[in-house]
Scaffold this motif. Sequence first.
Motif, PDB file in Angstrom:
ATOM      1  N   LYS A 150       0.807  -1.230   0.000  1.00 28.79           N
ATOM      2  CA  LYS A 150       0.000   0.000   0.000  1.00 28.79           C
ATOM      3  C   LYS A 150       0.836   1.274   0.000  1.00 28.79           C
ATOM      4  N   TRP A 151       2.037   1.190  -0.536  1.00 34.54           N
ATOM      5  CA  TRP A 151       2.930   2.355  -0.488  1.00 34.54           C
ATOM      6  C   TRP A 151       2.961   3.007  -1.860  1.00 34.54           C
ATOM      7  N   GLU A 152       2.213   4.104  -1.982  1.00 32.06           N
ATOM      8  CA  GLU A 152       2.155   4.816  -3.257  1.00 32.06           C
ATOM      9  C   GLU A 152       1.732   6.253  -3.015  1.00 32.06           C
ATOM     10  N   TRP A 153       2.406   7.150  -3.685  1.00 28.18           N
ATOM     11  CA  TRP A 153       2.083   8.574  -3.594  1.00 28.18           C
ATOM     12  C   TRP A 153       2.719   9.256  -4.794  1.00 28.18           C
ATOM     13  N   ARG A 154       1.867   9.780  -5.673  1.00 30.46           N
ATOM     14  CA  ARG A 154       2.356  10.461  -6.883  1.00 30.46           C
ATOM     15  C   ARG A 154       3.342   9.605  -7.677  1.00 30.46           C
ATOM     16  N   ASP A 155       3.050   8.315  -7.778  1.00 32.27           N
ATOM     17  CA  ASP A 155       3.875   7.367  -8.550  1.00 32.27           C
ATOM     18  C   ASP A 155       5.299   7.244  -8.016  1.00 32.27           C
ATOM     19  N   VAL A 156       5.470   7.428  -6.696  1.00 37.36           N
ATOM     20  CA  VAL A 156       6.810   7.330  -6.123  1.00 37.36           C
ATOM     21  C   VAL A 156       7.401   5.931  -6.305  1.00 37.36           C
ATOM     22  N   SER A 157       6.554   4.905  -6.409  1.00 35.45           N
ATOM     23  CA  SER A 157       7.078   3.543  -6.535  1.00 35.45           C
ATOM     24  C   SER A 157       7.817   3.318  -7.846  1.00 35.45           C
ATOM     25  N   THR A 158       7.602   4.186  -8.844  1.00 37.05           N
ATOM     26  CA  THR A 158       8.236   4.002 -10.151  1.00 37.05           C
ATOM     27  C   THR A 158       9.569   4.745 -10.275  1.00 37.05           C
ATOM     28  N   LEU A 159      10.061   5.301  -9.171  1.00 41.15           N
ATOM     29  CA  LEU A 159      11.282   6.117  -9.219  1.00 41.15           C
ATOM     30  C   LEU A 159      12.440   5.377  -9.893  1.00 41.15           C
ATOM     31  N   TYR A 160      12.783   4.190  -9.406  1.00 41.56           N
ATOM     32  CA  TYR A 160      13.940   3.466  -9.946  1.00 41.56           C
ATOM     33  C   TYR A 160      13.607   2.800 -11.278  1.00 41.56           C
ATOM     34  N   HIS A 161      12.357   2.473 -11.477  1.00 47.45           N
ATOM     35  CA  HIS A 161      11.910   1.966 -12.777  1.00 47.45           C
ATOM     36  C   HIS A 161      12.158   3.012 -13.859  1.00 47.45           C
ATOM     37  N   ASN A 162      11.815   4.256 -13.570  1.00 49.61           N
ATOM     38  CA  ASN A 162      12.027   5.325 -14.547  1.00 49.61           C
ATOM     39  C   ASN A 162      13.512   5.504 -14.863  1.00 49.61           C
ATOM     40  N   MET A 163      14.352   5.321 -13.860  1.00 51.66           N
ATOM     41  CA  MET A 163      15.790   5.478 -14.076  1.00 51.66           C
ATOM     42  C   MET A 163      16.328   4.383 -14.992  1.00 51.66           C
ATOM     43  N   THR A 164      15.966   3.129 -14.728  1.00 50.90           N
ATOM     44  CA  THR A 164      16.487   2.053 -15.567  1.00 50.90           C
ATOM     45  C   THR A 164      15.904   2.102 -16.974  1.00 50.90           C
ATOM     46  N   GLN A 165      14.630   2.490 -17.088  1.00 57.30           N
ATOM     47  CA  GLN A 165      14.023   2.539 -18.410  1.00 57.30           C
ATOM     48  C   GLN A 165      14.630   3.626 -19.278  1.00 57.30           C
ATOM     49  N   SER A 166      15.161   4.669 -18.642  1.00 57.82           N
ATOM     50  CA  SER A 166      15.771   5.755 -19.416  1.00 57.82           C
ATOM     51  C   SER A 166      17.069   5.316 -20.096  1.00 57.82           C
ATOM     52  N   THR A 167      17.642   4.170 -19.658  1.00 63.38           N
ATOM     53  CA  THR A 167      18.846   3.666 -20.331  1.00 63.38           C
ATOM     54  C   THR A 167      18.506   3.003 -21.663  1.00 63.38           C
TER      55      THR A 167
END
Length: 250
Positions: A150-167
């Motif tokens: 239940k840990w979610e706020w403004r898509d904070v859970s995707t922080l590291y996903h966004n970093m790896t996908q940017s590669t």
Amino acid sequence: FNVGFNKPDLAARFRAAAAARHLWEPPHKQQTRSSPGSSSGSSGSDGSSGSGGGGSSKLSAPPRVVTVLQYPEDYPPVVNHHALVDMLRNVTQPLGFKVRTVSFTMGAPFLSHMATMWDTGLLIARHGPLLATAVLLPPGAAVLELLPYKWEWRDVSTLYHNMTQSTGQIHHWAWRPLDAEFCKYKEPAHVRYAGWTPSECHGRECLLVHAQAGLEVDLDAVRELLERKLPGLIEGHSLEQLKETWPPAD
């Protein structure tokens, strides 16, 4: 929380610069040489493809090493860590993978992080700051991120996903518990937040309670995900081919 490299080419240059600083050869050069004919595009001076990578491009097969990243003792634990490692061995060893557990402190030298990531084909870790170095994984590698309940706020859970996908070269999947039985609250009084919805749990106290809670991994769910993904990972399938829907918080 949409952070990362502006272009995949910049990610490749960053990794090449990190390698040059320590007189290492970038993993994308190593993999290109070890997998002849794996790419029809031209290569730049940093070993990246001329197109700069992308979600539909075939990738190199990553190292057959599973790294389970363990946080320091003062960080919220994966309470069934040993059972998770045993399950990973059962699933991946028949495919030729080696499974290891690596423990870092927040102050570990950058070189230690880099050496571990470059030798990893599948990284498994609870959501946390150590995942920032996942951008150093070799092309074709994957992250399986274990998200708090239940840990979610403004898509904070995707922080590291966004970093790896940017590669443009690293797969990234996640598992998140949808039942409170997998959440091991730090204090008995914290159980009162178990029934709150993510839209209700947006205050600091509720978010901290779930961020600090221990996490029990659903071994059957993770096994099922890996059994679907690993064959394609070994064959160098593209990001688009192995893409997985990001798990909702409820």
